[in-house]
Scaffold this motif. Structure first.
Motif, PDB file in Angstrom:
ATOM      1  N   ASP A  18       0.889  -1.242   0.030  1.00 40.60           N
ATOM      2  CA  ASP A  18       0.105   0.027   0.074  1.00 40.60           C
ATOM      3  C   ASP A  18       0.926   1.296  -0.119  1.00 40.60           C
ATOM      4  OD1 ASP A  18      -1.832  -1.831   0.212  1.00 40.60           O
ATOM      5  OD2 ASP A  18      -2.743  -1.350   2.207  1.00 40.60           O
ATOM      6  N   HIS A  19       0.569   2.196  -0.664  1.00 41.52           N
ATOM      7  CA  HIS A  19       1.169   3.469  -0.779  1.00 41.52           C
ATOM      8  C   HIS A  19       0.078   4.509  -1.252  1.00 41.52           C
ATOM      9  CE1 HIS A  19       1.609   1.615  -4.844  1.00 41.52           C
ATOM     10  NE2 HIS A  19       1.571   2.714  -5.354  1.00 41.52           N
ATOM     11  N   LEU A  20       0.682   5.825  -1.232  1.00 43.98           N
ATOM     12  CA  LEU A  20      -0.136   7.066  -1.690  1.00 43.98           C
ATOM     13  C   LEU A  20       0.602   7.652  -2.884  1.00 43.98           C
ATOM     14  CD1 LEU A  20      -0.921   8.609   1.569  1.00 43.98           C
ATOM     15  CD2 LEU A  20      -2.625   7.343   0.329  1.00 43.98           C
ATOM     16  N   ILE A  21      -0.350   8.118  -3.773  1.00 44.95           N
ATOM     17  CA  ILE A  21       0.041   8.712  -5.109  1.00 44.95           C
ATOM     18  C   ILE A  21      -0.351  10.102  -4.698  1.00 44.95           C
ATOM     19  CG2 ILE A  21      -0.048   9.120  -7.422  1.00 44.95           C
ATOM     20  CD1 ILE A  21      -0.632   6.183  -7.383  1.00 44.95           C
ATOM     21  N   ARG A  22       0.251  11.357  -4.650  1.00 47.47           N
ATOM     22  CA  ARG A  22      -0.152  12.690  -4.366  1.00 47.47           C
ATOM     23  C   ARG A  22       0.275  13.274  -5.637  1.00 47.47           C
ATOM     24  NH1 ARG A  22       3.466  15.345  -1.048  1.00 47.47           N
ATOM     25  NH2 ARG A  22       2.691  14.260   0.858  1.00 47.47           N
TER      26      ARG A  22
ATOM     27  N   ILE B 170      -4.336   9.351  -3.946  1.00 47.23           N
ATOM     28  CA  ILE B 170      -4.874   8.253  -4.540  1.00 47.23           C
ATOM     29  C   ILE B 170      -4.369   7.072  -3.721  1.00 47.23           C
ATOM     30  CG2 ILE B 170      -5.138   6.743  -6.362  1.00 47.23           C
ATOM     31  CD1 ILE B 170      -4.959   9.260  -8.303  1.00 47.23           C
ATOM     32  N   ALA B 171      -5.351   6.474  -3.100  1.00 46.45           N
ATOM     33  CA  ALA B 171      -4.601   5.004  -2.324  1.00 46.45           C
ATOM     34  C   ALA B 171      -4.427   4.169  -3.653  1.00 46.45           C
ATOM     35  CB  ALA B 171      -5.900   4.494  -1.494  1.00 46.45           C
ATOM     36  N   ALA B 172      -3.085   3.472  -3.446  1.00 46.60           N
ATOM     37  CA  ALA B 172      -2.717   2.628  -4.560  1.00 46.60           C
ATOM     38  C   ALA B 172      -2.076   1.203  -3.612  1.00 46.60           C
ATOM     39  CB  ALA B 172      -1.858   3.344  -5.362  1.00 46.60           C
TER      40      ALA B 172
ATOM     41  N   ALA C  75      -7.660  -2.889   0.937  1.00 49.02           N
ATOM     42  CA  ALA C  75      -8.611  -2.990   0.185  1.00 49.02           C
ATOM     43  C   ALA C  75      -8.930  -1.383  -0.429  1.00 49.02           C
ATOM     44  CB  ALA C  75      -9.886  -3.012   1.256  1.00 49.02           C
ATOM     45  N   GLN C  76      -9.701  -1.367  -1.515  1.00 48.08           N
ATOM     46  CA  GLN C  76      -9.923  -0.138  -1.967  1.00 48.08           C
ATOM     47  C   GLN C  76      -8.772   0.825  -2.402  1.00 48.08           C
ATOM     48  OE1 GLN C  76     -13.051   1.838   0.492  1.00 48.08           O
ATOM     49  NE2 GLN C  76     -14.473   0.666  -0.490  1.00 48.08           N
ATOM     50  N   THR C  77      -8.014   0.043  -3.094  1.00 45.10           N
ATOM     51  CA  THR C  77      -6.893   0.661  -3.595  1.00 45.10           C
ATOM     52  C   THR C  77      -6.519   0.408  -5.350  1.00 45.10           C
ATOM     53  OG1 THR C  77      -5.157  -1.284  -3.259  1.00 45.10           O
ATOM     54  CG2 THR C  77      -5.320   0.287  -1.566  1.00 45.10           C
ATOM     55  N   ALA C  78      -6.150   1.347  -5.943  1.00 48.21           N
ATOM     56  CA  ALA C  78      -5.811   1.160  -7.232  1.00 48.21           C
ATOM     57  C   ALA C  78      -4.489   0.562  -7.416  1.00 48.21           C
ATOM     58  CB  ALA C  78      -5.863   2.591  -8.079  1.00 48.21           C
ATOM     59  N   ASP C  79      -4.249  -0.175  -8.535  1.00 50.47           N
ATOM     60  CA  ASP C  79      -3.052  -0.706  -8.729  1.00 50.47           C
ATOM     61  C   ASP C  79      -2.279  -0.200 -10.027  1.00 50.47           C
ATOM     62  OD1 ASP C  79      -3.692  -2.588 -11.156  1.00 50.47           O
ATOM     63  OD2 ASP C  79      -4.703  -3.520  -9.638  1.00 50.47           O
ATOM     64  N   PRO C  80      -1.362  -0.350 -10.107  1.00 51.37           N
ATOM     65  CA  PRO C  80      -0.553   0.443 -11.377  1.00 51.37           C
ATOM     66  C   PRO C  80      -0.945   0.046 -12.771  1.00 51.37           C
ATOM     67  CG  PRO C  80       1.290  -0.217 -10.099  1.00 51.37           C
ATOM     68  CD  PRO C  80      -0.186  -0.841  -9.435  1.00 51.37           C
TER      69      PRO C  80
END
Length: 154
Positions: A25-29, A36-38, A52-57
């Motif tokens: 899990d990481h954040l995209i600012r 964006i939670a990723a 849960a509820q994260t976008a993947d690359p």
């Protein structure tokens, strides 16, 4: 030319960190501060390493192609004086693995567009707008991925 900036933030947060079992899990600012939670693609990773509820690359890659295409489509259609009420694209991507190197081999854009007003595009005009949008999409022009545009007609 323009420049675009994002910041990727990952922290261990006291969790285990070993060969396979670390949290992805990481954040995209984004440049404007949106977050964006990723994470990684859950289908490829050990259970418990993806939130849960994260976008993947992979999803974000497909989304960037679909979004770029849509924005060009809207611009071209507006110049032609077509009125669009709804645009939805259920795009999907297919990965491949060649010689141990994974890559996004194909992305299928499947836009469905609803128009209103007196001026409705013919099927040929609709296809031409999609073709122009695809040709102008800088994301599609920047990757080796095969991007197919498959308009969904009613």
């Amino acid at each position: 030319m323009s420049t675009h900036q994002t910041t990727i933030i990952w922290e261990r947060k006291g969790q285990a960190f070993n060969t396979k079992n670390y949290c992805r899990d990481h954040l995209i600012r984004l440049q404007d501060g949106q977050m964006i939670a990723a994470s990684g693609a859950a289908v490829n990773l050990p259970p418990g390493t993806v939130g849960a509820q994260t976008a993947d690359p992979e999803e974000l890659f497909v989304a960037s192609l679909a979004s770029c295409h849509m924005l060009w489509f809207l611009a071209i259609a507006a110049r032609k004086r077509f009125v669009i009420d709804h645009y939805e694209d259920r795009a999907f991507g297919e990965t491949a693995n060649e010689d141990g190197i994974a890559w996004m081999q194909r992305v299928h854009l499947r836009p469905r567009v609803q128009f209103s007003g007196d001026k409705q595009p013919t099927t040929e005009e609709l296809m031409a707008i999609h073709d122009q949008a695809h040709q102008r999409c800088f994301i599609a022009n920047s990757v080796k991925t095969d991007v197919s545009v498959e308009p969904q007609l009613d």
